[in-house]
Design a protein around this motif. Structure first.
Motif, short mmCIF file in Angstrom:
data_model
loop_
_atom_site.label_atom_id
_atom_site.label_comp_id
_atom_site.label_asym_id
_atom_site.label_seq_id
_atom_site.Cartn_x
_atom_site.Cartn_y
_atom_site.Cartn_z
N GLN A 216 0.87 -1.18 0.00
CA GLN A 216 0.00 0.00 0.00
C GLN A 216 0.90 1.23 0.00
OE1 GLN A 216 -3.33 0.13 2.76
NE2 GLN A 216 -2.66 2.16 3.38
N MET A 217 0.57 2.19 -0.87
CA MET A 217 1.41 3.36 -0.97
C MET A 217 0.66 4.56 -1.50
SD MET A 217 3.37 1.65 -4.13
CE MET A 217 2.76 0.08 -3.61
N THR A 218 1.19 5.73 -1.21
CA THR A 218 0.68 6.97 -1.80
C THR A 218 1.62 7.33 -2.95
OG1 THR A 218 -0.14 7.70 0.35
CG2 THR A 218 0.09 9.38 -1.36
N LEU A 219 1.04 7.46 -4.13
CA LEU A 219 1.81 7.71 -5.34
C LEU A 219 1.45 9.08 -5.94
CD1 LEU A 219 1.35 4.20 -6.98
CD2 LEU A 219 3.32 5.03 -5.68
N ARG A 220 2.36 9.62 -6.72
CA ARG A 220 2.12 10.88 -7.42
C ARG A 220 1.24 10.62 -8.63
NH1 ARG A 220 2.45 15.20 -5.10
NH2 ARG A 220 4.63 14.99 -4.52
N PHE B 72 -2.47 9.76 -5.12
CA PHE B 72 -3.52 8.76 -4.96
C PHE B 72 -2.97 7.59 -4.17
CE2 PHE B 72 -1.34 7.48 -8.79
CZ PHE B 72 -1.40 6.10 -8.82
N GLU B 73 -3.88 6.88 -3.49
CA GLU B 73 -3.52 5.71 -2.70
C GLU B 73 -3.74 4.46 -3.55
OE1 GLU B 73 -2.71 5.38 0.72
OE2 GLU B 73 -2.52 7.55 0.92
N LEU B 74 -2.81 3.53 -3.47
CA LEU B 74 -2.96 2.25 -4.17
C LEU B 74 -2.72 1.13 -3.18
CD1 LEU B 74 -3.46 0.84 -6.90
CD2 LEU B 74 -0.96 0.78 -7.17
N HIS B 75 -3.66 0.17 -3.13
CA HIS B 75 -3.55 -1.00 -2.26
C HIS B 75 -3.66 -2.24 -3.14
CE1 HIS B 75 -3.99 -2.91 1.77
NE2 HIS B 75 -4.55 -3.86 1.04
N VAL B 76 -2.61 -3.05 -3.14
CA VAL B 76 -2.56 -4.26 -3.97
C VAL B 76 -2.31 -5.45 -3.06
CG1 VAL B 76 -1.34 -5.42 -5.84
CG2 VAL B 76 -1.68 -2.95 -5.95
#
Length: 128
Positions: A60-64, A112-116
């Motif tokens: 899980q991370m916050t990406l540009r 944006f947040e992405l959770h994989v």
């Protein structure tokens, strides 16, 4: 373990590659390796032992939010390969992952947040 203390970077930077495309990590980046999870089994008179079940890992991370990609293309995506390289040299790999949770774009910050999640999330540790 050696008697000397490592004095290089331990934290602070991370990069993420998703299906071969590099993204800037601008906020928290967290992960959990896939593996087994124990649960204590209790009866009315004693702790009887435990059960063990497989569990998925995640990244899980916050990406540009880049101008040349659409973060909403990740919504509901599967078959994702995510590689995270940390400042301390560890490499986290998510194979055949699927996106979970809603993707919300923060326009003020351009993030944006992405959770994989996946049943194959591994961590490669740097040897000295």
């Amino acid at each position: 373990m050696s008697g000397s203390v490592y004095r290089g970077p331990l934290a602070g930077t991370a990069t993420a590659t998703i299906n071969g495309v590099v993204y800037n990590v601008v906020g928290e980046c967290q992960y959990q390796a896939a593996g087994m999870q124990n649960e204590t089994l209790k009866g009315q008179s004693a702790v009887e032992g435990f059960s063990q079940m497989p569990t998925q890992g995640f990244a899980q991370m916050t990406l540009r939010d880049r101008r040349d990609t659409n973060p909403l293309d990740f919504q509901g995506a599967s078959g994702l390969t995510v590689i995270i390289e940390q400042a301390n040299g560890k490499v986290v790999t998510v194979d055949n992952g699927w996106q979970t949770e809603n993707i919300n774009i923060n326009t003020q910050e351009g993030t944006f947040e992405l959770h994989v999640e996946s049943d194959s999330v591994t961590v490669d540790v740097v040897s000295s």
